[in-house]
Design a protein around this motif. Structure first.
Motif, short mmCIF file in Angstrom:
data_model
loop_
_atom_site.label_atom_id
_atom_site.label_comp_id
_atom_site.label_asym_id
_atom_site.label_seq_id
_atom_site.Cartn_x
_atom_site.Cartn_y
_atom_site.Cartn_z
N SER A 144 -4.63 -12.89 5.82
CA SER A 144 -3.90 -13.98 6.47
C SER A 144 -4.75 -14.65 7.53
CB SER A 144 -2.60 -13.45 7.09
OG SER A 144 -2.86 -12.61 8.19
N ASP B 122 -5.65 -4.82 5.50
CA ASP B 122 -6.21 -5.71 4.47
C ASP B 122 -5.39 -6.98 4.36
OD1 ASP B 122 -8.26 -3.96 3.88
OD2 ASP B 122 -7.25 -3.06 2.13
N ALA B 123 -4.06 -6.85 4.40
CA ALA B 123 -3.18 -8.02 4.31
C ALA B 123 -3.35 -8.91 5.55
CB ALA B 123 -1.74 -7.57 4.17
N GLN C 67 -3.82 -0.73 3.95
CA GLN C 67 -3.23 -1.84 3.20
C GLN C 67 -2.68 -2.91 4.14
OE1 GLN C 67 -0.39 -0.42 0.32
NE2 GLN C 67 -1.76 1.17 -0.44
#
Length: 279
Positions: free
Chosen positions: A213, A208-209, A205
């Protein structure tokens, strides 16, 4: 007289973009890679950083073609992704063979020529992962931390000889093929080993973030990183480090401008899965 640069890992990504940029700016370019492919306006030759004989051959071929080499960009590299405990020893060693010992091989091979010329520039492409640690890339982190320490120490040794050393620190630019090899090398927990499941899920996770960005950052492109590499190569000052993409600036600044306790609290709140209670 036109200057000449030798670039490793020029078949794609930062290396290819850098080769094209230097050629467009009037430099002679020795574009090296394990499997040669044409890059217009450059002299392409084979170089595998794990095989010193190919490094010497590439340098000799470049010198025969252009007469001298003024700069070397050590760009070749890749990243292991996965849990350390589950990574085979041969993969650990390969990570360091490419990202650390490969750079050392190139530097050792070119230094006699630089010393003879009483000048030259070595640009080592590091990473944000050479500044701060992240989950699931402990071996890549270790290799880039080693590269940063080697480069800084080397800059002191070579500065007295008129040879400059530069470190360029990009984030994980999504337009390169770097992630393809990392994905192939990924070592996720196999069936029967479930202890890391929660951690792996949380780490994925996070990544993925971070990828989201990076995609939104205008400077997270190979072409922008190439511009920073070109700037570093042509900077006559004794500046050592150049952060190449804005997406990693918050983490770089947290590492370099805050206390250890503040930094660790920030990183654990951002990336560290909650630890179970003791006892």
């Amino acid at each position: 007289m036109k200057k000449t640069v030798l670039i490793t890992g020029a078949s794609s990504g930062f290396g290819q973009a850098t080769a094209k940029l230097f050629a467009a700016r009037g430099w002679n370019v020795i574009a090296t890679m394990r499997t040669p492919r044409d890059i217009p306006g450059t002299f392409v030759t084979r170089l595998d950083v794990e095989k010193p004989e190919t490094i010497r051959a590439a340098i000799d071929a470049g010198l025969q073609r252009f007469g001298r080499i003024d700069a070397v960009v050590n760009n070749a590299g890749y990243g292991l992704f996965g849990v350390f405990e589950l990574t085979p020893d041969e993969k650990v060693r390969e990570q360091f063979e490419v990202n650390v010992f490969g750079v050392m091989n190139v530097v050792r091979a070119v230094l006699p020529h630089f010393r003879e010329n009483k000048g030259g520039c070595i640009v080592n492409v590091s990473s944000g992962a050479g500044v701060f640690g992240l989950p699931m890339i402990s071996l890549y982190n270790a290799s880039k931390f080693a590269l940063e320490g080697f480069s800084e120490s080397l800059s002191y040794e070579l500065g007295a000889l008129g040879i400059r050393v530069k470190i360029v620190e990009p984030g994980g630019v999504t337009s390169t093929k770097f992630g393809e090899r990392s994905a192939k090398e990924a070592n996720l927990p196999p069936n029967g080993i479930r202890d890391y499941d929660t951690f792996v899920s949380a780490a994925n996770q996070v990544f993925d973030a971070m990828r989201a960005s990076r995609s939104a950052a205008r400077d997270s492109t190979s072409e922008h990183v190439a511009e920073v590499i070109f700037e570093a190569t042509n900077d006559p000052s004794d500046r050592l480090r150049y952060v190449a993409t804005s997406d990693i600036l918050p983490l770089v600044e947290a590492r370099r401008r805050t206390s250890e306790s503040e930094y660790m609290a920030f990183m654990r709140s951002s990336f560290g899965p909650k630890l179970p209670p003791v006892g």
